[in-house]
Motif scaffolding. Structure first.
Motif, PDB file in Angstrom:
ATOM      1  N   VAL A  90       0.828  -1.195   0.000  1.00 50.85           N
ATOM      2  CA  VAL A  90       0.000   0.000   0.000  1.00 50.85           C
ATOM      3  C   VAL A  90       0.871   1.257   0.000  1.00 50.85           C
ATOM      4  O   VAL A  90       0.667   2.173  -0.788  1.00 50.85           O
ATOM      5  N   THR A  91       1.890   1.278   0.871  1.00 49.67           N
ATOM      6  CA  THR A  91       2.691   2.499   0.980  1.00 49.67           C
ATOM      7  C   THR A  91       3.562   2.718  -0.258  1.00 49.67           C
ATOM      8  O   THR A  91       3.897   3.830  -0.592  1.00 49.67           O
ATOM      9  N   GLN A  92       3.911   1.639  -0.954  1.00 52.27           N
ATOM     10  CA  GLN A  92       4.815   1.782  -2.099  1.00 52.27           C
ATOM     11  C   GLN A  92       4.091   1.952  -3.431  1.00 52.27           C
ATOM     12  O   GLN A  92       4.710   2.206  -4.464  1.00 52.27           O
ATOM     13  N   PHE A  93       2.759   1.785  -3.417  1.00 46.38           N
ATOM     14  CA  PHE A  93       2.049   1.685  -4.691  1.00 46.38           C
ATOM     15  C   PHE A  93       2.119   2.950  -5.537  1.00 46.38           C
ATOM     16  O   PHE A  93       2.343   2.892  -6.748  1.00 46.38           O
ATOM     17  N   ARG A  94       1.922   4.096  -4.882  1.00 45.14           N
ATOM     18  CA  ARG A  94       1.951   5.363  -5.620  1.00 45.14           C
ATOM     19  C   ARG A  94       3.293   5.534  -6.338  1.00 45.14           C
ATOM     20  O   ARG A  94       3.358   5.839  -7.522  1.00 45.14           O
ATOM     21  N   HIS A  95       4.349   5.294  -5.594  1.00 47.41           N
ATOM     22  CA  HIS A  95       5.683   5.394  -6.172  1.00 47.41           C
ATOM     23  C   HIS A  95       5.859   4.376  -7.306  1.00 47.41           C
ATOM     24  O   HIS A  95       6.497   4.647  -8.321  1.00 47.41           O
ATOM     25  N   ALA A  96       5.275   3.193  -7.117  1.00 46.75           N
ATOM     26  CA  ALA A  96       5.392   2.144  -8.134  1.00 46.75           C
ATOM     27  C   ALA A  96       4.784   2.600  -9.465  1.00 46.75           C
ATOM     28  O   ALA A  96       5.357   2.381 -10.528  1.00 46.75           O
ATOM     29  N   GLU A 138      -7.200  -1.869  -3.482  1.00 47.04           N
ATOM     30  CA  GLU A 138      -8.599  -1.520  -3.678  1.00 47.04           C
ATOM     31  C   GLU A 138      -9.224  -0.940  -2.411  1.00 47.04           C
ATOM     32  O   GLU A 138     -10.171  -0.172  -2.483  1.00 47.04           O
ATOM     33  N   ALA A 139      -8.675  -1.323  -1.277  1.00 41.71           N
ATOM     34  CA  ALA A 139      -9.210  -0.824  -0.018  1.00 41.71           C
ATOM     35  C   ALA A 139      -8.823   0.637   0.211  1.00 41.71           C
ATOM     36  O   ALA A 139      -9.295   1.270   1.149  1.00 41.71           O
ATOM     37  N   THR A 140      -7.981   1.171  -0.644  1.00 42.96           N
ATOM     38  CA  THR A 140      -7.526   2.558  -0.475  1.00 42.96           C
ATOM     39  C   THR A 140      -7.886   3.386  -1.699  1.00 42.96           C
ATOM     40  O   THR A 140      -8.271   2.844  -2.731  1.00 42.96           O
ATOM     41  N   GLY A 141      -7.743   4.683  -1.593  1.00 42.98           N
ATOM     42  CA  GLY A 141      -8.008   5.561  -2.727  1.00 42.98           C
ATOM     43  C   GLY A 141      -7.007   5.381  -3.860  1.00 42.98           C
ATOM     44  O   GLY A 141      -7.209   5.887  -4.955  1.00 42.98           O
ATOM     45  N   LEU A 142      -5.940   4.640  -3.587  1.00 40.07           N
ATOM     46  CA  LEU A 142      -4.884   4.470  -4.584  1.00 40.07           C
ATOM     47  C   LEU A 142      -5.358   3.781  -5.847  1.00 40.07           C
ATOM     48  O   LEU A 142      -4.770   3.930  -6.913  1.00 40.07           O
ATOM     49  N   VAL A 143      -6.442   3.019  -5.714  1.00 42.86           N
ATOM     50  CA  VAL A 143      -6.908   2.293  -6.883  1.00 42.86           C
ATOM     51  C   VAL A 143      -7.419   3.261  -7.959  1.00 42.86           C
ATOM     52  O   VAL A 143      -7.417   2.945  -9.144  1.00 42.86           O
ATOM     53  N   ASP A 144      -7.822   4.473  -7.546  1.00 44.62           N
ATOM     54  CA  ASP A 144      -8.223   5.482  -8.530  1.00 44.62           C
ATOM     55  C   ASP A 144      -7.057   5.835  -9.442  1.00 44.62           C
ATOM     56  O   ASP A 144      -7.221   5.999 -10.650  1.00 44.62           O
ATOM     57  N   ALA A 145      -5.874   5.948  -8.842  1.00 42.06           N
ATOM     58  CA  ALA A 145      -4.686   6.267  -9.631  1.00 42.06           C
ATOM     59  C   ALA A 145      -4.361   5.115 -10.573  1.00 42.06           C
ATOM     60  O   ALA A 145      -3.925   5.321 -11.705  1.00 42.06           O
ATOM     61  N   LEU A 146      -4.588   3.879 -10.115  1.00 40.65           N
ATOM     62  CA  LEU A 146      -4.336   2.723 -10.969  1.00 40.65           C
ATOM     63  C   LEU A 146      -5.273   2.733 -12.178  1.00 40.65           C
ATOM     64  O   LEU A 146      -4.829   2.594 -13.323  1.00 40.65           O
ATOM     65  N   THR A 147      -6.575   2.923 -11.932  1.00 40.33           N
ATOM     66  CA  THR A 147      -7.528   2.939 -13.041  1.00 40.33           C
ATOM     67  C   THR A 147      -7.166   4.036 -14.040  1.00 40.33           C
ATOM     68  O   THR A 147      -7.177   3.812 -15.247  1.00 40.33           O
ATOM     69  N   ALA A 148      -6.826   5.227 -13.513  1.00 38.46           N
ATOM     70  CA  ALA A 148      -6.480   6.341 -14.399  1.00 38.46           C
ATOM     71  C   ALA A 148      -5.270   5.972 -15.253  1.00 38.46           C
ATOM     72  O   ALA A 148      -5.236   6.249 -16.457  1.00 38.46           O
ATOM     73  N   ASN A 194     -10.296  -3.067 -16.565  1.00 42.15           N
ATOM     74  CA  ASN A 194     -11.026  -3.524 -15.378  1.00 42.15           C
ATOM     75  C   ASN A 194     -11.239  -2.373 -14.404  1.00 42.15           C
ATOM     76  O   ASN A 194     -10.297  -1.643 -14.091  1.00 42.15           O
ATOM     77  N   LEU A 195     -12.459  -2.224 -13.934  1.00 36.63           N
ATOM     78  CA  LEU A 195     -12.754  -1.174 -12.962  1.00 36.63           C
ATOM     79  C   LEU A 195     -12.766  -1.745 -11.558  1.00 36.63           C
ATOM     80  O   LEU A 195     -12.972  -2.937 -11.359  1.00 36.63           O
ATOM     81  N   SER A 196     -12.559  -0.884 -10.607  1.00 35.73           N
ATOM     82  CA  SER A 196     -12.668  -1.311  -9.218  1.00 35.73           C
ATOM     83  C   SER A 196     -13.995  -0.799  -8.670  1.00 35.73           C
ATOM     84  O   SER A 196     -14.632   0.097  -9.237  1.00 35.73           O
ATOM     85  N   VAL A 197     -14.380  -1.373  -7.562  1.00 32.82           N
ATOM     86  CA  VAL A 197     -15.644  -1.005  -6.930  1.00 32.82           C
ATOM     87  C   VAL A 197     -15.686   0.501  -6.632  1.00 32.82           C
ATOM     88  O   VAL A 197     -16.729   1.135  -6.715  1.00 32.82           O
ATOM     89  N   ARG A 198     -14.533   1.093  -6.345  1.00 36.89           N
ATOM     90  CA  ARG A 198     -14.496   2.526  -6.037  1.00 36.89           C
ATOM     91  C   ARG A 198     -14.839   3.395  -7.239  1.00 36.89           C
ATOM     92  O   ARG A 198     -15.448   4.439  -7.096  1.00 36.89           O
ATOM     93  N   ASN A 199     -14.422   2.973  -8.442  1.00 39.43           N
ATOM     94  CA  ASN A 199     -14.726   3.752  -9.641  1.00 39.43           C
ATOM     95  C   ASN A 199     -16.229   3.841  -9.846  1.00 39.43           C
ATOM     96  O   ASN A 199     -16.751   4.868 -10.266  1.00 39.43           O
ATOM     97  N   LEU A 200     -16.904   2.726  -9.547  1.00 35.97           N
ATOM     98  CA  LEU A 200     -18.346   2.668  -9.773  1.00 35.97           C
ATOM     99  C   LEU A 200     -19.104   3.563  -8.802  1.00 35.97           C
ATOM    100  O   LEU A 200     -20.213   3.997  -9.087  1.00 35.97           O
ATOM    101  N   ALA A 201     -18.501   3.817  -7.653  1.00 38.07           N
ATOM    102  CA  ALA A 201     -19.166   4.647  -6.665  1.00 38.07           C
ATOM    103  C   ALA A 201     -18.783   6.120  -6.827  1.00 38.07           C
ATOM    104  O   ALA A 201     -19.237   6.982  -6.071  1.00 38.07           O
ATOM    105  N   ASP A 202     -17.956   6.405  -7.823  1.00 35.69           N
ATOM    106  CA  ASP A 202     -17.408   7.751  -7.999  1.00 35.69           C
ATOM    107  C   ASP A 202     -18.179   8.477  -9.102  1.00 35.69           C
ATOM    108  O   ASP A 202     -18.008   8.193 -10.284  1.00 35.69           O
TER     109      ASP A 202
END
Ligand code: C2E
Ligand code: MG
Ligand code: MG
Ligand code: MG
Length: 291
Positions: A28-34, A82-92, A117-125
């Motif tokens: 989770v902490t490394q994902f943004r940088h990844a 997916e449990a974090t807001g980071l998945v928005d950055a992944l979808t983008a 593939n979308l995540s559950v967060r995209n659908l709620a956004d």
């Protein structure tokens, strides 16, 4: 839970549990940088129209080249992210790669779609459809060349919010697909209330259809149900000729699976496409010669 229990709680777990927790925390902490440093790579897996051989497009599937853990598959890190807001950055990020790919093909005279593939967060956004519209416009892509895949359970997680988002995307002309159909919440009756165009039979049934009669029956039922609702039916997990032929017999529209190709990095996907196109041309000129 380990974190909430504090240090004392952590000691109650087997060391392996602590390691799993640590690894998830790191992911989770490394994902943004990844994402920013190019460790996240989009692979493409072809989709072919049945009963022929025409490549209609590809599904975008992410891989993470982790400096410490090596290659990570999405089933390990997507649920964590997916449990974090980071998945928005992944979808983008994946959406951007997909649209660049579609534009590249268009510029070379090829009309093929990419599925994201979308995540559950995209659908709620509620701002998600506008961002998709902006991106399509920026790359000058006809919306019908973009497919967005969602699972029924991610729709059901927050129906009140997801339905308007789906309706908006559908009205824009983006193709919507229900992924992993037949698992989880899947209710055949509910499917007709969703503004979708395509249903993807979960690979577990397709993988099993050669040896398990109930899997075969599920696949057949989904193909029939899909067609009765005017949906295109895609089978994923097509690994051999036998299941491909069975799917053709049922009238399934599109196949995706290792029989055609595994998901490939972009350059290798392009090489695969080129080799296939060349084989097609050779095969056709041979037919002409023998005629
Ligand atoms: P999915 O969307 O259902 O993707 C299909 C999965 O089946 C992929 O696994 C693909 O590699 C695998 N597959 C395809 N053909 C075959 C076959 O013939 N045999 C077998 N055994 N497997 C096959 P992958 O790439 O590991 O992805 C797993 C899941 O991770 C995806 O399932 C999707 O739910 C999720 N995912 C992947 N990329 C993304 C992404 O960019 N965003 C989000 N939110 N989720 C993603
Ligand atoms: Mg998918
Ligand atoms: Mg699936
Ligand atoms: Mg899946």
């Amino acid at each position: 839970r380990a974190a909430r229990n504090g240090e004392d709680g952590v000691r109650c777990y087997a060391p392996a549990m602590g390691q799993v927790f640590l690894r998830r925390f790191q992911l989770v902490t490394q994902f943004r940088h990844a994402i920013d440093s190019g460790q996240i790579e989009v692979h493409y897996q072809p989709k072919v129209a049945l009963p022929g051989r025409q490549v209609v497009g590809a599904e975008a599937l992410v891989r993470w080249w982790h400096p410490e853990y090596g290659r990570l598959d999405p089933d390990e890190f997507i649920p964590v992210v997916e449990a974090t807001g980071l998945v928005d950055a992944l979808t983008a990020f994946v959406l951007e790669c997909a649209l660049i790919k579609i534009r590249d093909w268009l510029d070379r005279g090829m009309r093929m779609s990419v599925a994201v593939n979308l995540s559950v967060r995209n659908l709620a956004d509620e701002s998600f459809p506008d961002r998709v519209a902006d991106a399509l416009q920026r790359h000058d892509i006809p919306p019908e060349l973009l497919t967005l895949e969602l699972t029924e359970s991610s729709v059901m997680a927050d129906r009140e919010r997801s339905l308007p988002v789906l309706r908006r995307l559908h009205t824009m002309g983006v193709v919507l697909a229900v992924d992993d159909f037949g698992t989880g919440y899947s209710s055949l009756a509910y499917l007709r209330h969703l503004p979708v165009d395509e249903v993807k039979i979960d690979k577990s049934f397709v993988l099993g259809m050669g040896t398990d009669l109930s899997d075969l029956a599920v696949v057949r039922t989904i193909v029939e149900l899909g067609h009765s609702l005017d949906l295109a039916v895609v089978a994923e997990g097509v690994e051999d000729d036998i299941s491909r032929d069975q799917l053709v017999g049922m009238g399934c529209d599109v196949a995706q699976g290792y029989l055609l190709s595994r998901p490939l990095p972009e350059e290798r996907f392009e090489a695969w496409l080129e080799a296939r196109t060349k084989r097609e041309i050779d095969a056709r000129s041979e037919t002409v010669l023998t005629l």
